[in-house]
Scaffold this motif. Structure first.
Motif, mmCIF file in Angstrom:
data_model
loop_
_atom_site.group_PDB
_atom_site.id
_atom_site.type_symbol
_atom_site.label_atom_id
_atom_site.label_comp_id
_atom_site.label_asym_id
_atom_site.label_seq_id
_atom_site.Cartn_x
_atom_site.Cartn_y
_atom_site.Cartn_z
ATOM 1 N N MET A 1 -13.480 6.859 41.009
ATOM 2 C CA MET A 1 -12.968 5.943 40.974
ATOM 3 C C MET A 1 -13.205 5.205 42.441
ATOM 4 S SD MET A 1 -10.745 5.417 38.044
ATOM 5 C CE MET A 1 -8.967 5.934 38.006
ATOM 6 N N THR A 2 -12.946 4.169 42.656
ATOM 7 C CA THR A 2 -12.588 3.659 44.104
ATOM 8 C C THR A 2 -11.403 4.028 44.508
ATOM 9 O OG1 THR A 2 -11.883 1.542 43.076
ATOM 10 C CG2 THR A 2 -14.974 2.284 43.408
ATOM 11 N N SER A 3 -11.454 3.063 45.682
ATOM 12 C CA SER A 3 -10.032 2.965 46.730
ATOM 13 C C SER A 3 -8.958 2.203 45.965
ATOM 14 C CB SER A 3 -10.357 3.193 47.935
ATOM 15 O OG SER A 3 -10.432 1.539 48.056
ATOM 16 N N ASN A 4 -9.113 1.309 45.478
ATOM 17 C CA ASN A 4 -8.383 0.764 44.970
ATOM 18 C C ASN A 4 -7.812 0.429 43.364
ATOM 19 O OD1 ASN A 4 -10.194 -0.124 43.808
ATOM 20 N ND2 ASN A 4 -10.208 -2.287 44.485
ATOM 21 N N GLY A 5 -8.631 1.847 43.054
ATOM 22 C CA GLY A 5 -8.280 2.439 41.919
ATOM 23 C C GLY A 5 -9.675 2.182 40.813
ATOM 24 N N GLU A 6 -9.740 1.592 41.000
ATOM 25 C CA GLU A 6 -11.177 0.618 39.668
ATOM 26 C C GLU A 6 -12.372 1.957 39.453
ATOM 27 O OE1 GLU A 6 -12.446 -3.165 40.331
ATOM 28 O OE2 GLU A 6 -10.568 -3.673 40.967
ATOM 29 N N CYS A 7 -12.568 1.831 38.183
ATOM 30 C CA CYS A 7 -13.523 2.842 38.130
ATOM 31 C C CYS A 7 -15.067 2.222 38.887
ATOM 32 C CB CYS A 7 -13.854 2.942 36.543
ATOM 33 S SG CYS A 7 -15.279 3.845 35.700
ATOM 34 N N LEU A 8 -16.087 2.897 38.889
ATOM 35 C CA LEU A 8 -17.131 2.721 39.375
ATOM 36 C C LEU A 8 -17.924 2.824 38.708
ATOM 37 C CD1 LEU A 8 -18.863 1.449 42.168
ATOM 38 C CD2 LEU A 8 -18.661 3.566 42.814
ATOM 39 N N TRP A 9 -18.580 2.205 37.473
ATOM 40 C CA TRP A 9 -19.627 2.502 36.447
ATOM 41 C C TRP A 9 -20.649 2.472 37.438
ATOM 42 C CZ3 TRP A 9 -17.402 2.946 32.877
ATOM 43 C CH2 TRP A 9 -15.633 2.444 32.377
ATOM 44 N N LEU A 10 -21.199 4.069 36.543
ATOM 45 C CA LEU A 10 -23.126 3.773 36.866
ATOM 46 C C LEU A 10 -23.824 2.784 35.973
ATOM 47 C CD1 LEU A 10 -23.379 7.400 34.701
ATOM 48 C CD2 LEU A 10 -22.507 6.934 36.972
ATOM 49 N N THR A 11 -25.121 2.443 36.811
ATOM 50 C CA THR A 11 -25.772 1.486 36.061
ATOM 51 C C THR A 11 -26.640 1.539 35.012
ATOM 52 O OG1 THR A 11 -27.768 2.496 37.875
ATOM 53 C CG2 THR A 11 -25.990 1.001 39.436
ATOM 54 N N SER A 12 -26.926 1.308 34.991
ATOM 55 C CA SER A 12 -28.371 1.463 33.440
ATOM 56 C C SER A 12 -28.939 2.438 34.287
ATOM 57 C CB SER A 12 -28.883 -0.292 33.439
ATOM 58 O OG SER A 12 -27.896 -0.439 32.773
ATOM 59 N N GLU A 13 -29.991 2.139 35.158
ATOM 60 C CA GLU A 13 -30.376 3.850 35.888
ATOM 61 C C GLU A 13 -29.782 4.746 35.713
ATOM 62 O OE1 GLU A 13 -34.304 4.890 38.741
ATOM 63 O OE2 GLU A 13 -33.216 3.056 38.838
ATOM 64 N N GLN A 14 -28.704 5.056 36.549
ATOM 65 C CA GLN A 14 -28.004 5.671 36.942
ATOM 66 C C GLN A 14 -27.305 6.462 35.361
ATOM 67 O OE1 GLN A 14 -24.860 4.270 39.267
ATOM 68 N NE2 GLN A 14 -25.737 5.177 40.749
ATOM 69 N N GLN A 15 -27.070 5.882 34.597
ATOM 70 C CA GLN A 15 -26.925 6.203 32.902
ATOM 71 C C GLN A 15 -27.693 7.053 32.405
ATOM 72 O OE1 GLN A 15 -25.208 3.356 29.983
ATOM 73 N NE2 GLN A 15 -23.553 2.475 31.999
ATOM 74 N N LEU A 16 -29.322 6.529 32.041
ATOM 75 C CA LEU A 16 -30.204 6.634 31.488
ATOM 76 C C LEU A 16 -30.980 8.571 32.525
ATOM 77 C CD1 LEU A 16 -32.849 3.641 31.455
ATOM 78 C CD2 LEU A 16 -31.348 5.200 29.254
ATOM 79 N N ILE A 17 -30.325 8.423 33.765
ATOM 80 C CA ILE A 17 -31.040 9.440 34.351
ATOM 81 C C ILE A 17 -29.751 10.655 34.086
ATOM 82 C CG2 ILE A 17 -30.432 10.748 36.626
ATOM 83 C CD1 ILE A 17 -31.312 8.103 37.552
ATOM 84 N N TRP A 18 -28.375 10.117 33.569
ATOM 85 C CA TRP A 18 -27.542 11.130 33.769
ATOM 86 C C TRP A 18 -27.750 11.394 32.148
ATOM 87 C CZ3 TRP A 18 -23.848 14.644 34.957
ATOM 88 C CH2 TRP A 18 -23.052 14.829 34.191
ATOM 89 N N ARG A 19 -28.037 10.745 31.262
ATOM 90 C CA ARG A 19 -28.104 11.442 29.714
ATOM 91 C C ARG A 19 -29.596 12.102 29.596
ATOM 92 N NH1 ARG A 19 -26.026 5.830 27.112
ATOM 93 N NH2 ARG A 19 -23.870 5.867 27.920
#
Length: 152
Positions: free
Chosen positions: A1-19
């Protein structure tokens, strides 16, 4: 979460690495479990044997053992009971602390560990160490150390 409560989504590359990470860990664990099965062990049991083999006098308080292995205290209790029934471990009361329980590696458990260890190490090498470059393996080590340190 960011300081204003919004979710900081993973980039496409980050999603692929995570998976890829999740799939890789699952594949490694499945392989290591399968390679230990002929010895009548699973990866969790092997980890318990290793930790006890490295402990002073081949014994450790259950609460300390729970911190060393990747199991909840409840699951550890069940796993140790199963291993005790196989003669790999015994449990004894902790002197001076009636609630404390100590897990002790038996000669049978130590012999099984010594028999299974070469196969397990070969499996670790085949599943990960020899699959990636030395630099990538070292980078993985640094990454996992950072994860462990932030979790503590």
């Amino acid at each position: 979460m960011t300081s204003n409560g919004e979710c900081l989504w993973l980039t496409s590359e980050q999603q692929l690495i995570w998976r890829d990470y999740l799939a890789g860990v699952s594949r490694i664990n499945d392989r290591l479990d399968a390679e230990l099965r002929p010895f009548g062990l699973d990866l969790g049991e092997y980890e318990i044997l290793v930790n006890l083999s490295e402990a002073d006098h081949l014994e450790m308080r259950m609460s300390e053992l729970a911190q060393c292995v990747r199991q909840s205290r409840s699951r550890l209790t069940h796993t140790v009971a199963r291993m005790e029934a196989k003669g790999l471990i015994l449990r004894k009361s902790c002197q001076g602390d009636r609630r404390g329980v100590i897990a002790v590696l038996t000669a049978t458990g130590l012999n099984l560990l010594q028999t299974a260890a070469p196969c397990h190490v070969a499996s670790v090498r085949a599943a990960l160490v020899d699959v990636v470059t030395a630099d990538d393996f070292e980078a993985l080590g640094r990454a996992m150390k950072a994860v462990v340190e932030v979790a503590d």
